[in-house]
Design a protein around this motif. Structure first.
Motif, PDB file in Angstrom:
ATOM      1  N   CYS A   1      35.564  43.562  38.064  1.00 41.38           N
ATOM      2  CA  CYS A   1      36.100  44.582  37.150  1.00 41.38           C
ATOM      3  C   CYS A   1      35.158  44.836  35.971  1.00 41.38           C
ATOM      4  O   CYS A   1      34.707  43.904  35.319  1.00 41.38           O
ATOM      5  N   VAL A   2      34.909  46.113  35.701  1.00 36.99           N
ATOM      6  CA  VAL A   2      34.067  46.484  34.551  1.00 36.99           C
ATOM      7  C   VAL A   2      34.929  46.864  33.341  1.00 36.99           C
ATOM      8  O   VAL A   2      34.426  47.401  32.360  1.00 36.99           O
ATOM      9  N   THR A   3      36.232  46.606  33.443  1.00 30.36           N
ATOM     10  CA  THR A   3      37.216  46.910  32.379  1.00 30.36           C
ATOM     11  C   THR A   3      37.062  48.339  31.837  1.00 30.36           C
ATOM     12  O   THR A   3      37.221  48.587  30.645  1.00 30.36           O
ATOM     13  N   CYS A   4      36.755  49.258  32.741  1.00 30.13           N
ATOM     14  CA  CYS A   4      36.483  50.639  32.315  1.00 30.13           C
ATOM     15  C   CYS A   4      37.754  51.391  31.939  1.00 30.13           C
ATOM     16  O   CYS A   4      37.693  52.424  31.263  1.00 30.13           O
ATOM     17  N   GLY A   5      38.907  50.933  32.400  1.00 34.84           N
ATOM     18  CA  GLY A   5      40.171  51.581  32.055  1.00 34.84           C
ATOM     19  C   GLY A   5      40.481  52.825  32.875  1.00 34.84           C
ATOM     20  O   GLY A   5      41.479  53.501  32.614  1.00 34.84           O
ATOM     21  N   ALA A   6      39.657  53.130  33.873  1.00 32.59           N
ATOM     22  CA  ALA A   6      39.916  54.329  34.683  1.00 32.59           C
ATOM     23  C   ALA A   6      41.254  54.196  35.411  1.00 32.59           C
ATOM     24  O   ALA A   6      42.010  55.167  35.537  1.00 32.59           O
ATOM     25  N   CYS A   7      41.543  52.978  35.879  1.00 32.50           N
ATOM     26  CA  CYS A   7      42.798  52.750  36.600  1.00 32.50           C
ATOM     27  C   CYS A   7      43.996  53.026  35.693  1.00 32.50           C
ATOM     28  O   CYS A   7      44.969  53.675  36.091  1.00 32.50           O
TER      29      CYS A   7
ATOM     30  N   PRO B   1      42.420  47.791  42.213  1.00 30.00           N
ATOM     31  CA  PRO B   1      43.483  47.504  41.242  1.00 30.00           C
ATOM     32  C   PRO B   1      44.867  47.633  41.877  1.00 30.00           C
ATOM     33  O   PRO B   1      45.787  46.890  41.516  1.00 30.00           O
TER      34      PRO B   1
ATOM     35  N   CYS C   1      38.467  53.631  40.790  1.00 34.01           N
ATOM     36  CA  CYS C   1      37.877  52.350  40.380  1.00 34.01           C
ATOM     37  C   CYS C   1      36.390  52.295  40.782  1.00 34.01           C
ATOM     38  O   CYS C   1      36.050  52.428  41.959  1.00 34.01           O
ATOM     39  N   PRO C   2      35.492  52.078  39.815  1.00 35.16           N
ATOM     40  CA  PRO C   2      34.064  52.032  40.147  1.00 35.16           C
ATOM     41  C   PRO C   2      33.728  50.915  41.142  1.00 35.16           C
ATOM     42  O   PRO C   2      32.845  51.075  41.981  1.00 35.16           O
TER      43      PRO C   2
ATOM     44  N   ILE D   1      43.853  41.315  34.951  1.00 27.94           N
ATOM     45  CA  ILE D   1      42.548  40.799  35.381  1.00 27.94           C
ATOM     46  C   ILE D   1      41.976  39.843  34.335  1.00 27.94           C
ATOM     47  O   ILE D   1      41.490  38.757  34.666  1.00 27.94           O
TER      48      ILE D   1
ATOM     49  N   LEU E   1      37.326  44.616  44.925  1.00 28.30           N
ATOM     50  CA  LEU E   1      38.373  44.891  43.941  1.00 28.30           C
ATOM     51  C   LEU E   1      39.075  46.227  44.185  1.00 28.30           C
ATOM     52  O   LEU E   1      38.451  47.277  44.229  1.00 28.30           O
TER      53      LEU E   1
ATOM     54  N   ILE F   1      44.018  45.882  33.359  1.00 29.81           N
ATOM     55  CA  ILE F   1      42.998  45.052  32.698  1.00 29.81           C
ATOM     56  C   ILE F   1      43.626  43.763  32.160  1.00 29.81           C
ATOM     57  O   ILE F   1      43.029  42.688  32.240  1.00 29.81           O
TER      58      ILE F   1
END
Ligand code: SF4
Ligand code: SF4
Length: 699
Positions: free
Chosen positions: A362-368, A316, A305-306, A382, A314, A379
């Protein structure tokens, strides 16, 4: 005094009657406790809001086959992946040994019909039981010796206890099988059960009666441990062992970047009958509830998570764990209140269960979600909380308020007049579609490339390249509104839906079929989210179109670009939409250009920090995400960072300034321009309906 052998013989005779009775009692107790808990967990899930997850069955079966049986996501990381796969696959095979153990209580020397005496079954059972043992050892090594940071906050003691139980099950199995071999009545020949044979050596000094006694001791130990495991798991925080397979089946089968639309019924909202987003635990959907049960606490999501990696609150993993605790705490009370036909006053999720800051980080990057081995959809959780904070409680960071006001008043996040939207195209001869039918492509420019001076260069580059390749295209100019993504990711679903509907109306009226975009956020919204509101278009990213044009010889890079470049995968192009290769293929065609990958690339790429509307929010805690990513790019020794997203360009360009390095940030379109000679001033040729005008010309 009777010998041990005589006692064993006596016990055996008695056990033929008592054994089945005792097992029956144990099974009754175990399955009673298991079913009671399973029913309670089912009723908690039923408290959730509806969501469609019974469609797309072939895809769900594929998920089950690859993610569950094939352990695809776990094997993304070799050591922990192989550790888990050994335990999982081993347990599947050990289901046969469990049947054998139960059967033996009823009939001495029981074997599974047809396959019970086969050499293959004996060997497979031995090998897979050994793999479970190795898997447990690896798990202990990872947890106790490696101690990865990702376990921070997980329930370690409970996990250790589960591992201990698994170890007990496997050891008791081997000791049981060893006793059978020593007694000469193992179902499979000992040569084919080498590990059990090794265990049989323990019994060599003993007489037959003693071994028989041990055989019974380990048979019952094995059975009791299995039943204890069956009961303990659903009552523990590790119920994922039984639930995650179901969660994977009901995972999202649509594009990862698509958010679930919220049905907004104004009448119900005004009467207070419905909540907007997740205010309390029962506002989650049933799938989100299932997510909570499924978390293994492995920390893979937290690890990538960035926000967490740059020191923000944060995690996740902790969001999911805290919500699960909340569900387990409130679930029984809610059910009890329902039974009494009473209202239950639920605790608000924010900030009691999840602090507001974590929701906004959250940057909603989807890495998680990419990493999560059990397909938990962080996401959704969140964004549902953001929806409640924004639409239900009007509680959001100050800058978010400014963004939403700009979107409402000026239809773009910059708050600039729409009349200036096409200013970037002045002098380029780009057709602005005011009415009439669209040409082959509508070029959807997006707000960043329309209003930000750095990103405008991308739009200009794209337009010149399209002209060079004689692609008929036009833009909407002032009629193009923000696609609504910033409002939606911020949590204002109502505003998003308004903007989406207006844009769809405009596009449909112009008869638009194909859209080319240079912004992955526009790409994701128009391609994956507009269909939910009736907008169906063929949406293509500029890197995809340019790859096709280059392959077809309509764009011919010739000038050498002697630079080392590292390509940064935008989250909404890569992870959310699976476009990794086309930008790289385009760059590979540029003569002289050398490329290098950053340590985190493709599915593992690290966000630039702009997604999830973070572009318009201050980062007040920890290191800036864009700086972290820029430093990673600089560490490769590259002179340029290649991007395929205007947001990434803005963020990484800021990062480069902060880092004080000499690295340049260029969109893929700008790199192509350097080589095909369509650069500023070079473009004059236009194709199809885009031809003719020396300045913006209405259609
Ligand atoms: S989407 Fe990205 S920023 Fe948000 S929780 Fe997941 S990894 Fe963290
Ligand atoms: S949410 Fe998924 S990745 Fe994160 S800790 Fe739970 S199981 Fe692991």
């Amino acid at each position: 005094m009777p010998s041990l052998a005589a006692t064993a013989a006596l016990a055996l005779t008695g056990s033929q009657v008592i054994g089945p009775l005792f097992l029956g009692l144990l099974l009754l107790m175990a399955f009673g406790a298991f079913s009671r808990r399973a029913d309670q967990l089912r009723r908690f899930v039923m408290l959730g809001k509806p969501v469609q997850r019974f469609d797309d069955i072939p895809k769900r079966i594929e998920l089950e086959t690859t993610v569950v049986l094939g352990q695809r996501k776990l094997l993304q990381r070799f050591l922990p992946g192989i550790m888990h796969a050994f335990i999982f696959w081993g347990f599947l095979v050990l289901l046969t040994t469990i049947v054998e153990a139960f059967g033996e209580v009823f009939r001495d020397r029981f074997a599974i019909p047809l396959i019970g005496h086969s050499v293959a079954l004996g060997l497979i059972q031995d090998v897979f039981a050994a793999l479970v043992f190795v898997g447990v050892e690896l798990a202990v090594f990872i947890r106790k010796a490696q101690k990865p940071e990702r376990f921070k906050g997980s329930h370690m003691a409970e996990a250790d206890f589960v591992l201990l139980m698994i170890m007990g099950i496997v050891l008791s199995l081997f000791l049981l099988r060893g006793a059978k071999i020593a007694l000469g009545h193992s179902p499979a020949p000992k040569e084919w059960t080498p590990i059990s044979w090794l265990f049989s050596l323990i019994y060599h000094p003993m007489g037959a009666g003693t071994i028989r006694a041990f055989e019974h001791l380990f048979l019952w130990t094995h059975i009791v441990l299995i039943l204890a495991f069956l009961v303990y798991i659903p009552y523990s925080k590790h119920l994922h062992i039984f639930v995650s397979e179901i969660n994977v089946f009901f995972a999202n089968t649509k594009a990862r970047g698509r958010l679930r639309p919220l049905h907004i019924d104004m009448e119900k909202i005004e009467s207070g009958d419905v909540s907007l987003g997740a205010a309390t635990i029962t506002d989650l959907t049933w799938k989100e509830m299932l997510d909570l049960y499924s978390c293994t606490e492995c920390g893979r999501c937290q690890n990538v998570c960035p926000a967490w990696n740059t020191g923000k609150p944060l995690s996740p993993k902790l969001i999911i764990m805290n919500m699960r605790d909340q569900l387990f705490d409130e679930g029984p009370k809610i059910l009890a209140a329902k039974k009494r036909s009473e209202e239950f006053e639920s605790t608000p999720l924010n900030p009691t269960v999840v602090e507001d800051e974590a929701v906004w980080d959250c940057v909603t990057c989807g890495a998680c979600m990419q990493e999560c081995p059990v397909d938990i959809e962080h996401i959704d959780h969140i964004v549902d909380m953001r929806r409640n904070l924004v639409m239900g409680e009007s509680r959001f960071p100050q800058e978010a308020g400014l963004l939403l006001r700009n979107l409402e008043s000026a239809q773009n996040p910059w708050g600039v007049s729409q009349s200036e939207r096409a200013d970037w195209a002045k002098g380029l001869g780009v057709r602005v579609l005011e009415d009439g039918r669209a040409p082959e492509y509508l070029y959807w420019v997006g707000c960043a490339s329309s209003f930000d001076d750095r990103a405008k260069k991308i739009a200009q580059g794209v337009a010149r390249l399209l002209q060079k390749a004689a692609v008929p295209f036009a833009i909407l100019g002032p009629r193009e509104l923000c696609n609504g993504d910033p409002a939606r990711r911020m949590g204002n679903e109502y505003l998003y839906q308004e903007m989406a509907r207006q844009n769809i109306e405009t596009l449909d009226a112009a008869g638009v079929k194909k859209i080319v975009v240079n912004c992955p956020h526009c790409f994701n919204t128009l391609r994956n989210e507009y269909p939910d509101f009736g907008g169906d278009y063929e949406v293509i990213h500029h890197t995809q179109l340019f790859e096709t044009l280059m392959a077809g010889g309509r764009l011919r890079p010739s000038a050498e670009v002697n630079e080392l470049l590292t390509y940064h995968d935008p989250c909404y192009l890569g992870r959310h939409n699976g476009v990794y290769d086309e930008p790289r293929h385009v760059l590979d065609r540029i003569p002289g250009l050398k490329t290098t990958e950053m340590p985190r690339h493709h599915e593992r790429a690290f966000c630039c920090g702009a997604g999830g509307s973070r572009m318009w929010m201050e980062e007040r805690i920890g290191k800036r995400i864009n700086l972290e990513r820029t430093e990673e790019a600089i560490s490769t020794g590259a002179q340029a960072i290649g991007v395929a997203c205007p947001y990434c360009m803005i963020m990484l360009d800021d990062g480069a300034k902060q880092a004080g390095g000499q690295v340049r940030v260029l969109d893929v379109a700008q790199v192509i321009e350097q080589s095909v000679g369509a650069g500023e001033g070079a473009a004059a040729t236009t194709g199809g309906e885009a031809s003719g005008a020396a300045s913006m010309a209405p259609a």
